[in-house]
Write a protein that holds these residues in place. Structure first.
Motif, PDB file in Angstrom:
ATOM      1  N   ALA A 144      10.769   3.722  -4.675  1.00 55.13           N
ATOM      2  CA  ALA A 144       9.958   4.384  -3.654  1.00 55.13           C
ATOM      3  C   ALA A 144      10.729   5.482  -2.942  1.00 55.13           C
ATOM      4  O   ALA A 144      10.218   6.110  -2.030  1.00 55.13           O
ATOM      5  CB  ALA A 144       9.460   3.354  -2.648  1.00 55.13           C
ATOM      6  N   PHE A 176       1.085   0.001  -4.016  1.00 55.14           N
ATOM      7  CA  PHE A 176       2.521   0.254  -4.058  1.00 55.14           C
ATOM      8  C   PHE A 176       3.332  -0.787  -3.292  1.00 55.14           C
ATOM      9  O   PHE A 176       4.528  -0.620  -3.103  1.00 55.14           O
ATOM     10  CB  PHE A 176       2.822   1.651  -3.500  1.00 55.14           C
ATOM     11  CG  PHE A 176       2.159   2.748  -4.274  1.00 55.14           C
ATOM     12  CD1 PHE A 176       2.725   3.218  -5.447  1.00 55.14           C
ATOM     13  CD2 PHE A 176       0.963   3.290  -3.845  1.00 55.14           C
ATOM     14  CE1 PHE A 176       2.113   4.216  -6.174  1.00 55.14           C
ATOM     15  CE2 PHE A 176       0.344   4.301  -4.563  1.00 55.14           C
ATOM     16  CZ  PHE A 176       0.916   4.762  -5.726  1.00 55.14           C
ATOM     17  N   GLU A 177       2.699  -1.864  -2.849  1.00 60.74           N
ATOM     18  CA  GLU A 177       3.383  -2.860  -2.025  1.00 60.74           C
ATOM     19  C   GLU A 177       4.568  -3.505  -2.712  1.00 60.74           C
ATOM     20  O   GLU A 177       5.546  -3.847  -2.069  1.00 60.74           O
ATOM     21  CB  GLU A 177       2.398  -3.929  -1.555  1.00 60.74           C
ATOM     22  CG  GLU A 177       1.444  -3.414  -0.509  1.00 60.74           C
ATOM     23  CD  GLU A 177       0.432  -4.446  -0.071  1.00 60.74           C
ATOM     24  OE1 GLU A 177       0.352  -5.533  -0.691  1.00 60.74           O
ATOM     25  OE2 GLU A 177      -0.284  -4.170   0.901  1.00 60.74           O
ATOM     26  N   PRO A 208      -6.344   0.262   1.225  1.00 61.92           N
ATOM     27  CA  PRO A 208      -5.750   1.599   1.258  1.00 61.92           C
ATOM     28  C   PRO A 208      -4.943   1.835  -0.020  1.00 61.92           C
ATOM     29  O   PRO A 208      -4.547   0.895  -0.707  1.00 61.92           O
ATOM     30  CB  PRO A 208      -4.825   1.534   2.478  1.00 61.92           C
ATOM     31  CG  PRO A 208      -4.489   0.090   2.625  1.00 61.92           C
ATOM     32  CD  PRO A 208      -5.706  -0.659   2.153  1.00 61.92           C
ATOM     33  N   VAL A 209      -4.693   3.082  -0.333  1.00 59.61           N
ATOM     34  CA  VAL A 209      -3.929   3.425  -1.536  1.00 59.61           C
ATOM     35  C   VAL A 209      -2.555   2.752  -1.500  1.00 59.61           C
ATOM     36  O   VAL A 209      -2.042   2.330  -2.540  1.00 59.61           O
ATOM     37  CB  VAL A 209      -3.804   4.960  -1.679  1.00 59.61           C
ATOM     38  CG1 VAL A 209      -2.865   5.324  -2.809  1.00 59.61           C
ATOM     39  CG2 VAL A 209      -5.169   5.577  -1.910  1.00 59.61           C
ATOM     40  N   SER A 210      -1.983   2.585  -0.334  1.00 52.32           N
ATOM     41  CA  SER A 210      -0.658   1.961  -0.215  1.00 52.32           C
ATOM     42  C   SER A 210      -0.645   0.537  -0.767  1.00 52.32           C
ATOM     43  O   SER A 210       0.407   0.036  -1.157  1.00 52.32           O
ATOM     44  CB  SER A 210      -0.200   1.963   1.243  1.00 52.32           C
ATOM     45  OG  SER A 210      -1.103   1.218   2.045  1.00 52.32           O
ATOM     46  N   SER A 215      10.688   0.335   8.382  1.00 49.18           N
ATOM     47  CA  SER A 215      10.353  -0.543   7.266  1.00 49.18           C
ATOM     48  C   SER A 215      10.166  -1.965   7.761  1.00 49.18           C
ATOM     49  O   SER A 215      10.736  -2.377   8.753  1.00 49.18           O
ATOM     50  CB  SER A 215      11.444  -0.499   6.200  1.00 49.18           C
ATOM     51  OG  SER A 215      12.657  -0.969   6.737  1.00 49.18           O
ATOM     52  N   ARG A 220      15.656   6.930   4.120  1.00 49.59           N
ATOM     53  CA  ARG A 220      14.590   6.240   4.843  1.00 49.59           C
ATOM     54  C   ARG A 220      14.942   6.133   6.325  1.00 49.59           C
ATOM     55  O   ARG A 220      16.044   5.796   6.691  1.00 49.59           O
ATOM     56  CB  ARG A 220      14.389   4.839   4.268  1.00 49.59           C
ATOM     57  CG  ARG A 220      13.388   4.024   5.069  1.00 49.59           C
ATOM     58  CD  ARG A 220      13.136   2.706   4.447  1.00 49.59           C
ATOM     59  NE  ARG A 220      12.032   2.903   3.525  1.00 49.59           N
ATOM     60  CZ  ARG A 220      11.563   1.971   2.731  1.00 49.59           C
ATOM     61  NH1 ARG A 220      12.092   0.802   2.707  1.00 49.59           N
ATOM     62  NH2 ARG A 220      10.560   2.231   1.940  1.00 49.59           N
TER      63      ARG A 220
END
Length: 120
Positions: A62, A54-55, A49-51, A73, A68
């Protein structure tokens, strides 16, 4: 990293997304920016996945400050040195791990490696 774990060449990835291997090299080295649609296509070609891309993004980068939502999370992952992820030994270990098809046996291998790591 993902391309290497799959054993995919830059040329093969480039063909999958309609680019030259030189352009893939520029993206991997950070010479050129990757647009959102290109990132989506790269994710599809790499089966992530696109995520995934960004891990390793810090919470501050972010936008994960006080805004948040609590409880959404995950706990922070253990940090690996960037060099260790690019070593051939690491790639070989991960490939061998995923060749173990029995999920219970694979879990036992993981537990063994964790125990060995603590003993060192």
């Amino acid at each position: 990293m993902r391309r290497n774990l799959l054993g995919m060449s830059q040329e093969k990835l480039g063909r999958a997304v309609g680019l030259t291997f030189q352009q893939i090299q520029k993206y991997e080295r950070g010479v050129n920016r990757v647009g959102a649609s290109r990132l989506f296509n790269l994710g599809r070609a790499l089966d992530v996945p696109v995520s995934f891309f960004f891990e390793d993004l810090s919470p501050a980068a972010a936008g994960g400050g006080k805004r948040r939502a609590r409880g959404l999370s995950e706990a922070p992952a253990s940090v690996l040195e960037p060099d260790s992820l690019s070593k051939r030994e690491t790639v070989e270990l991960i490939r061998a791990y995923y060749r173990v098809t029995d999920p219970k046996l694979r879990k036992r291998v993981l537990d063994l490696l964790k125990a060995l790591g603590k003993a060192s």
